[in-house]
Enzyme design. Structure first.
Site, PDB file in Angstrom:
ATOM      1  N   VAL A  11       6.629   6.932 -12.429  1.00  0.00           N
ATOM      2  CA  VAL A  11       5.597   6.506 -13.346  1.00  0.00           C
ATOM      3  C   VAL A  11       5.099   5.895 -14.122  1.00  0.00           C
ATOM      4  O   VAL A  11       4.483   5.526 -14.580  1.00  0.00           O
ATOM      5  CB  VAL A  11       4.617   6.072 -11.164  1.00  0.00           C
ATOM      6  N   ASP A  30       4.240  16.834 -19.254  1.00  0.00           N
ATOM      7  CA  ASP A  30       5.149  17.144 -17.484  1.00  0.00           C
ATOM      8  C   ASP A  30       5.473  19.298 -18.240  1.00  0.00           C
ATOM      9  O   ASP A  30       5.258  19.344 -18.700  1.00  0.00           O
ATOM     10  CB  ASP A  30       6.675  16.570 -17.825  1.00  0.00           C
ATOM     11  N   THR A 123       0.629   8.585  -4.902  1.00  0.00           N
ATOM     12  CA  THR A 123       0.158   7.901  -3.377  1.00  0.00           C
ATOM     13  C   THR A 123      -0.375   8.918  -2.338  1.00  0.00           C
ATOM     14  O   THR A 123       0.057   9.883  -2.806  1.00  0.00           O
ATOM     15  CB  THR A 123       1.535   7.062  -3.111  1.00  0.00           C
ATOM     16  N   ARG A 158       8.839  -1.313  -8.360  1.00  0.00           N
ATOM     17  CA  ARG A 158       9.535  -0.873  -8.147  1.00  0.00           C
ATOM     18  C   ARG A 158      10.691  -0.541  -9.061  1.00  0.00           C
ATOM     19  O   ARG A 158      10.811  -0.488 -10.051  1.00  0.00           O
ATOM     20  CB  ARG A 158      10.219  -2.613  -7.927  1.00  0.00           C
ATOM     21  N   LYS A 212      -2.056   1.420  -0.749  1.00  0.00           N
ATOM     22  CA  LYS A 212      -0.484   1.535  -0.723  1.00  0.00           C
ATOM     23  C   LYS A 212       0.004   1.471   0.314  1.00  0.00           C
ATOM     24  O   LYS A 212       1.378   1.463   0.332  1.00  0.00           O
ATOM     25  CB  LYS A 212      -0.453   2.559  -2.319  1.00  0.00           C
ATOM     26  N   CYS A 268       9.643   6.468  -2.038  1.00  0.00           N
ATOM     27  CA  CYS A 268       8.165   5.888  -0.935  1.00  0.00           C
ATOM     28  C   CYS A 268       8.418   5.499   0.095  1.00  0.00           C
ATOM     29  O   CYS A 268       7.707   6.259   0.932  1.00  0.00           O
ATOM     30  CB  CYS A 268       8.352   5.019  -2.252  1.00  0.00           C
ATOM     31  N   LYS A 328      19.058   2.628  -4.877  1.00  0.00           N
ATOM     32  CA  LYS A 328      19.370   0.748  -4.952  1.00  0.00           C
ATOM     33  C   LYS A 328      19.737   0.782  -6.056  1.00  0.00           C
ATOM     34  O   LYS A 328      19.900   1.398  -6.954  1.00  0.00           O
ATOM     35  CB  LYS A 328      17.817  -0.168  -4.139  1.00  0.00           C
TER      36      LYS A 328
END
Ligand code: NAD
Length: 446
Positions: A11, A30, A123, A158, A212, A268, A328
């Protein structure tokens, strides 16, 4: 504008890159020094289509802490992880608390007047942003002339199409209590988004936090629903392909998320459905529907594993080729990947695994070696199939759909395919001489 993004994962890095590409001055922070060192060399620690190109084109500054230069930014995005706790699956908010404390302290040390906006993208359960706000304000001294507004903006990108989703979002939601902050953020996002009239939705902060979770829970519900229908198709002699199509043609339902398969995975959906279930429980509510969604998803893996064991008459000492490791297609992310779960379960039952994935091999290799699990990684799908008693399609990579099945058939010990993503054309697989098992019904070869 001067932007600081805290947390450069899927993200944060994509947000920072897209904002830099829109002409803003971006600093990405980071605490993972390895990630920052890679990024400083213009190498991305994650795979996302189009990301490398944007990173090369723009001069983003990368740092391991919010230093003096970073704290001079106008807007701060917090995009750190909120992974599930291993013990109970509740979201771990430690990273976001740490980031808020660090930011509060650094802002507190600023001299003179300043106005800052802090946007939470991670989130988090309703109520968290307000708690984070208190942590930030605690860092500001009483006589501090730094004014700040806090905003929650849920992220809907996504993995695998994160840049596209950021530049062409269905909607941008701001949970915001300050008109000034809302105005500035709308302008900032409009400068980055490629659509003419971006769909902004302004709500109160807890509602934005809830949007969300509710969105992900709804999508997970669609997946578990179609998987239950697929199972019923198997029992009742129907075919899920036609059934999904027939349902999805109804515009009130829509065709997205109606592909039967091994169930949902990734960083997620599993985490967010569990977090919402806990949230309901904390408020004394039993969210029956959501609990069923989670149960069905767990069941789906077990059903498929059971099918494999039954058809192969046990998997002990059987060689199984597995195509797909990522959760995925188009990503290298293996967090909560069902392909990984499936391999673990097969290895525990004595199977010998030959696996291939176009992008996720490195992460999977690290994962299995840390657990002392023996998995052979192969350069391509043909190599993975060689000498195996069965081939499993575990991730829906498009490239797997076009495989030369006759070529694969020749190198396998037994001609059995378990298509966990209903990716292959059943007629073609059968024509190539395979026994074909998929999810959901006669034509799919249940
Ligand atoms: P990630 O694990 O890829 O990245 C998080 C980064 O934050 C890591 O690099 C970590 O080192 C860093 N970090 C942690 N604490 C820090 C600190 N105190 N200071 C600086 N950096 C710190 O996570 P992600 O997938 O990008 O997800 C981030 C958040 O966004 C999560 O809450 C997730 O639920 C949410 N989200 C993710 C996606 C997705 O597809 N990945 C989509 C929508 C929302």
């Amino acid at each position: 504008m001067k932007i600081c993004v805290v947390g450069t994962g899927y993200v944060g890095l994509v947000t920072g890159a897209c904002l830099a590409d829109a002409g803003h001055s971006v600093i990405c922070v980071d605490k993972d020094a390895e990630k920052i060192s890679l990024l400083k060399k213009n190498r991305s620690p994650i795979y996302e289509p189009g990301l490398d190109k944007i990173l090369r084109k723009n001069s983003i500054v990368f740092k391991t802490e919010i230093d003096r230069e970073a704290v001079s930014s106008d807007i701060f995005f917090i995009a750190v992880g909120t992974p599930p706790n291993e013990s109970d699956g509740r979201p771990n908010l430690n990273f976001i608390h740490e980031a808020a404390q660090e930011l509060g302290e650094k802002l507190g040390a600023l001299k003179g007047k300043a106005y800052k906006i802090i946007v939470i993208k991670s989130t988090v359960p309703p109520g968290t942003t307000h708690r984070v706000e208190k942590m930030v304000r605690k860092g500001l001294k009483k006589n501090s002339q730094v004014k700040c507004d806090i905003v929650f903006s849920p992220e809907f990108l996504r993995e695998g199409s994160a840049i596209e989703d950021t530049l062409y979002p269905d909607r941008v939601v701001f949970g915001v209590e300050s008109e000034k902050a809302a105005g500035i953020l709308k302008k900032l996002f409009a400068s980055m988004i490629k659509q003419k009239d971006p769909a902004f939705l302004l709500t109160d902060i807890p509602s934005a936090e809830m949007i969300k979770y509710a969105s992900n829970a709804f999508l997970a519900t669609k997946i578990s629903f179609i998987n239950e229908i697929a199972y019923l198709c198997e029992l009742a002699g129907a075919n899920i392909d036609g059934v999904s199509k027939g349902i999805g043609m109804d515009r009130r339902i829509g065709k997205a998320f109606l592909n039967a398969g091994l169930g949902y995975g990734g960083s997620c959906f599993p985490k967010d459905t569990k977090a919402l279930d806990h949230l309901a429980g904390d408020h004394g509510h039993v969210f029956h529907l959501l609990k069923a969604v989670i149960d069905v998803n767990n069941m789906q893996k077990k059903r498929f594993l059971h099918k494999i064991q039954k058809v192969l008459d046990g998997v002990e000492n059987k060689t199984i080729g597995v195509l797909g490791l990522a959760f995925k297609q188009n990503t290298d992310d293996i967090r909560e990947s069902i392909a990984i779960d499936m391999i673990e379960a097969l290895v525990e039952r004595g199977a010998k695994i030959r696996a291939h994935d176009p992008l996720a091999e490195k992460k999977a290799r690290e994962f299995f070696s840390a657990r002392g699990k023996d998995v052979v990684f192969c350069d391509g799908p043909y190599e993975a199939a060689k000498g195996s008693h069965a081939l499993i399609i575990a991730t829906e990579w498009e490239s797997f759909a076009g495989l030369d099945l006759a070529k694969i058939r020749k190198t396998m010990k037994k001609a059995v395919v378990f298509d966990g993503r209903n990716l292959l054309d059943p007629q073609k697989v059968k024509k190539a001489g395979f026994i074909y098992h998929a999810v959901g019904g006669h034509e799919r070869g249940s």
